[in-house]
Design an enzyme around this catalytic site. Structure first.
Site, PDB file in Angstrom:
ATOM      1  N   THR A  50       0.870  -1.064  -0.038  1.00 26.04           N
ATOM      2  CA  THR A  50       0.086  -0.116   0.115  1.00 26.04           C
ATOM      3  C   THR A  50       0.958   1.126   0.064  1.00 26.04           C
ATOM      4  O   THR A  50       2.155   1.273   0.526  1.00 26.04           O
ATOM      5  CB  THR A  50      -0.900   0.162   1.455  1.00 26.04           C
ATOM      6  OG1 THR A  50      -1.783  -0.942   1.068  1.00 26.04           O
ATOM      7  CG2 THR A  50      -1.632   1.265   1.624  1.00 26.04           C
ATOM      8  N   ARG A  98     -14.655  -6.432  -0.272  1.00 23.00           N
ATOM      9  CA  ARG A  98     -14.131  -5.863   1.087  1.00 23.00           C
ATOM     10  C   ARG A  98     -13.472  -4.472   0.872  1.00 23.00           C
ATOM     11  O   ARG A  98     -12.948  -4.436  -0.079  1.00 23.00           O
ATOM     12  CB  ARG A  98     -13.184  -6.996   1.582  1.00 23.00           C
ATOM     13  CG  ARG A  98     -12.605  -6.471   2.838  1.00 23.00           C
ATOM     14  CD  ARG A  98     -11.163  -5.919   2.643  1.00 23.00           C
ATOM     15  NE  ARG A  98     -10.267  -5.745   3.763  1.00 23.00           N
ATOM     16  CZ  ARG A  98      -9.289  -5.044   3.900  1.00 23.00           C
ATOM     17  NH1 ARG A  98      -8.814  -4.389   2.716  1.00 23.00           N
ATOM     18  NH2 ARG A  98      -8.454  -4.654   4.881  1.00 23.00           N
ATOM     19  N   GLY A 120     -11.046  -1.803   2.813  1.00 27.65           N
ATOM     20  CA  GLY A 120     -10.291  -1.537   4.109  1.00 27.65           C
ATOM     21  C   GLY A 120     -10.272  -0.115   4.566  1.00 27.65           C
ATOM     22  O   GLY A 120     -11.080   0.796   4.411  1.00 27.65           O
ATOM     23  N   ASP A 121      -9.338   0.256   5.316  1.00 31.79           N
ATOM     24  CA  ASP A 121      -8.993   1.521   6.251  1.00 31.79           C
ATOM     25  C   ASP A 121      -8.759   2.599   5.229  1.00 31.79           C
ATOM     26  O   ASP A 121      -8.839   3.726   5.619  1.00 31.79           O
ATOM     27  CB  ASP A 121      -8.124   1.108   7.271  1.00 31.79           C
ATOM     28  CG  ASP A 121      -6.704   0.934   6.764  1.00 31.79           C
ATOM     29  OD1 ASP A 121      -6.653  -0.050   6.035  1.00 31.79           O
ATOM     30  OD2 ASP A 121      -5.635   1.700   6.954  1.00 31.79           O
ATOM     31  N   GLY A 123      -1.334  -1.612   6.729  1.00 31.60           N
ATOM     32  CA  GLY A 123      -1.325  -2.674   7.734  1.00 31.60           C
ATOM     33  C   GLY A 123      -2.719  -3.342   7.722  1.00 31.60           C
ATOM     34  O   GLY A 123      -3.550  -3.050   6.399  1.00 31.60           O
TER      35      GLY A 123
END
Ligand code: ASP
Length: 342
Positions: free
Chosen positions: A208, A236, A238-239, A260
């Site tokens: 990332t 999905r 993510g953050d 992460g």
């Protein structure tokens, strides 16, 4: 007479030496930090050629952002252009080179935030936008929304004349092989311990990318871009595109970009939590990042890292993994590039 002249020149000398460095120091307080992902990194898996490639890509990215800042550009421009370099490189899990989903597709997430006005934009699950970071900035600047997803986000990007590519553009052989390996491990029955689970999750990402910058005008910005986790299912997200989790900036505190295990970064609202510790408890950026990564994310079982810069130009690169691709240039032009934790 001579005495008077000496006095006069001494006075001029001291008034100059006092004012010039102070003023110039203030103007010099700018800087940029970038990351190319955190995870379990073994020195034995890294060949000198591979390390050289990563170092060169990180250097190209951070140097471009630094040049923009040095010439008086905004932290927004620096962050966007640094991230685009990494999105265009096949080395990182963002843009070209992103990891594959369980259905062998690629779904990209990105976010950007301005510390000046707390304005933000993000895209999630996009498959055809060449540079998702630029789309995130467009969402911020040219839509009334903060987060657009999937086909709607792609339609928006097209309307805004952003570069659209065929999904095959993002595919690399390395990520196709990675997915095969992950699927093999997933189907083996031996993966039952917590440690094995952690390693397995760690394998599912890497690379990332993110950037945070402070410009000469005193404005902070943060941006992050990712393919998320390999083998991800059910769209999905993510953050990274969740403002306050993987990406956050606020001129009164700091700019943060995370990398992460995204679910833990969402649950700990990592970016905003670091900023809140600085704002409400007066913590330094180093203390705040250390607490959030080691006492919060790690304690829940998550792993990863953050990069950050505060309004004075202090930087942090904190992780609880064995490595994080990262680079920094301060206002003196000093470059540092690191891969491993120690
Ligand atoms: N945080 C990203 C995600 O969970 C992945 C990573 O940074 O490695 O989508």
């Amino acid at each position: 007479m001579i005495n008077k002249l000496i006095c006069f020149f001494t006075l001029i000398f001291f008034s100059c030496t006092e004012s010039v460095p102070l003023n110039s120091k203030k103007d010099l307080n700018y800087g940029i930090v970038i990351h190319g992902g955190a995870g379990t990194m073994n020195r034995k898996d890294m060949t000198p050629e591979k390390e050289k490639q990563y170092r060169e890509a990180l250097e190209e990215s951070v140097t471009l952002g630094y040049k923009i800042l040095k010439e008086g550009g905004t932290s927004q421009e620096a962050v966007e252009h640094s991230i685009r370099v990494m999105e265009n490189s096949p080395l990182f899990n963002a843009g070209k080179g992103a990891v594959l989903t369980a259905e062998k597709t690629i779904e990209l997430d990105a976010a950007f935030m301005n510390g000046k006005d707390l304005n933000a934009g993000a895209v999630a699950s996009v498959k055809t936008i060449k540079n998702p970071i630029t789309a995130a900035i467009k969402v911020m600047e040219e839509s009334p929304h903060v987060l657009l997803s999937a086909r709607g986000a792609e339609k928006f990007a097209k309307e805004k004349d952003l570069e659209i590519v065929d999904p095959s553009y993002f595919f690399t052989e390395r990520r196709v092989n990675d997915l095969d390996k992950i699927k093999n491990i997933e189907s083996s029955a031996n993966r039952s311990t917590r440690q094995a689970d952690k390693e397995f999750i760690s394998m599912q990402r890497y690379g990332t990318v993110g950037a945070v910058a402070l410009d000469k005008h005193g404005d902070l910005s943060a941006g992050t871009s990712t393919g998320g986790m390999a083998n991800k299912k059910w769209n999905r997200i993510g953050d990274v595109p969740i403002i306050g989790a993987g990406t956050y900036a606020n001129n009164s505190t700091c700019a943060i970009s995370a990398t992460g295990w995204g679910e833990f970064f969402i649950r700990n609202v990592v970016g905003h939590d670091i900023s809140a510790l600085m704002e409400y408890k007066n913590y330094s950026i180093e203390e705040a990042a250390r607490i959030v990564i080691h006492d919060k994310v790690a304690k829940l079982g998550g792993d990863g890292g953050v990069i950050g810069i505060d309004r004075e130009g202090n930087v942090v690169m904190e992780m609880n993994t064995s490595g994080m691709y990262r680079a920094h240039i301060n206002s003196e032009g000093e470059l540092s590039i690191e891969i491993y934790k120690n």
